[in-house]
Design a protein around this motif. Structure first.
Motif, PDB file in Angstrom:
ATOM      1  N   GLU A   2      -9.213   8.870 -25.487  1.00 41.82           N
ATOM      2  CA  GLU A   2      -9.512   9.419 -26.936  1.00 41.82           C
ATOM      3  C   GLU A   2      -8.755  10.749 -26.849  1.00 41.82           C
ATOM      4  O   GLU A   2      -8.106  11.109 -27.854  1.00 41.82           O
ATOM      5  CB  GLU A   2     -10.794   9.593 -27.412  1.00 41.82           C
ATOM      6  N   LEU A   3      -9.034  11.369 -25.814  1.00 45.05           N
ATOM      7  CA  LEU A   3      -8.361  12.798 -25.921  1.00 45.05           C
ATOM      8  C   LEU A   3      -7.053  12.719 -25.615  1.00 45.05           C
ATOM      9  O   LEU A   3      -6.141  13.586 -26.216  1.00 45.05           O
ATOM     10  CB  LEU A   3      -9.008  13.571 -24.603  1.00 45.05           C
ATOM     11  N   ASP A   5      -5.070  10.499 -26.697  1.00 40.97           N
ATOM     12  CA  ASP A   5      -4.603   9.993 -28.136  1.00 40.97           C
ATOM     13  C   ASP A   5      -4.485  11.316 -29.002  1.00 40.97           C
ATOM     14  O   ASP A   5      -3.561  11.484 -29.787  1.00 40.97           O
ATOM     15  CB  ASP A   5      -5.372   8.929 -28.786  1.00 40.97           C
ATOM     16  N   TYR A   6      -5.534  12.140 -29.125  1.00 40.89           N
ATOM     17  CA  TYR A   6      -5.731  13.300 -30.046  1.00 40.89           C
ATOM     18  C   TYR A   6      -4.566  14.374 -29.520  1.00 40.89           C
ATOM     19  O   TYR A   6      -3.942  15.048 -30.373  1.00 40.89           O
ATOM     20  CB  TYR A   6      -6.966  13.823 -29.721  1.00 40.89           C
ATOM     21  N   VAL A   7      -4.430  14.417 -28.213  1.00 40.71           N
ATOM     22  CA  VAL A   7      -3.226  15.428 -27.706  1.00 40.71           C
ATOM     23  C   VAL A   7      -2.001  15.032 -28.151  1.00 40.71           C
ATOM     24  O   VAL A   7      -0.914  15.783 -28.337  1.00 40.71           O
ATOM     25  CB  VAL A   7      -3.586  15.659 -26.293  1.00 40.71           C
ATOM     26  N   LYS A   9      -1.113  13.054 -30.464  1.00 43.26           N
ATOM     27  CA  LYS A   9      -0.888  13.264 -31.997  1.00 43.26           C
ATOM     28  C   LYS A   9      -0.577  14.441 -32.263  1.00 43.26           C
ATOM     29  O   LYS A   9       0.156  14.980 -33.215  1.00 43.26           O
ATOM     30  CB  LYS A   9      -2.337  12.580 -32.527  1.00 43.26           C
ATOM     31  N   ARG A  10      -1.132  15.446 -31.438  1.00 40.03           N
ATOM     32  CA  ARG A  10      -0.949  16.868 -31.872  1.00 40.03           C
ATOM     33  C   ARG A  10       0.593  17.355 -31.554  1.00 40.03           C
ATOM     34  O   ARG A  10       1.116  18.019 -32.311  1.00 40.03           O
ATOM     35  CB  ARG A  10      -1.862  17.926 -31.213  1.00 40.03           C
ATOM     36  N   GLN A  13       2.677  15.791 -34.321  1.00 40.17           N
ATOM     37  CA  GLN A  13       2.518  16.673 -35.575  1.00 40.17           C
ATOM     38  C   GLN A  13       3.414  17.868 -35.465  1.00 40.17           C
ATOM     39  O   GLN A  13       4.025  18.495 -36.487  1.00 40.17           O
ATOM     40  CB  GLN A  13       1.192  17.094 -35.735  1.00 40.17           C
TER      41      GLN A  13
END
Length: 93
Positions: A2-3, A5-7, A9-10, A13
Motif C-alpha cells: 500500500e505504501l 503504491d502511495y509513493v 502515485k506521488r 502526480q
C-alpha cells in the motif's frame, strides 16, 4: 504494498503537475535510525533475510519499478536517476 503504491502515485502526480520535469530521484538517507518495527516490517525482514537497510532498498526498488512502468506508458523519455548529474547532463529523447 500500500505504501509503495502511495509513493509511486506521488511521483506520478509530480510528473503530471510538472510536465517539463524529465526525471525523478528517490534515494536513501545516510545514518537513518527511524525504522518501522511493526509486525509486518519485522516479518518482511525475516522473509527477505535482510536488515532494515535491505528492506528499505527493496521498498525503494518497488516504488521505482512502479513509477517507471507508468512513465514508459505515459511519459516516454522520462525516468529515475540515482545520480543528480546523470539526470542533468544526459539528453533525453
Amino acid at each position: 504494498e500500500e505504501l509503495e503504491d502511495y509513493v509511486a502515485k506521488r511521483f506520478i502526480q509530480y510528473f503530471q503537475n510538472y510536465p517539463d520535469a524529465t526525471y525523478f530521484m528517490f534515494r536513501q538517507e545516510d545514518n537513518s535510525t527511524a525504522f518501522c518495527r511493526c509486525e509486518r516490517c519485522l516479518t518482511a525482514i525475516s522473509d527477505y533475510a535482510v536488515n532494515y537497510t535491505g528492506l528499505q532498498i527493496i521498498f525503494m526498488n518497488h516504488v521505482i519499478e512502479k513509477t517507471e512502468a507508468w512513465l514508459r506508458e505515459h511519459e516516454p523519455g522520462k525516468a529515475y536517476f540515482d545520480n543528480p548529474r546523470q539526470g542533468r547532463d544526459k539528453k533525453r529523447n
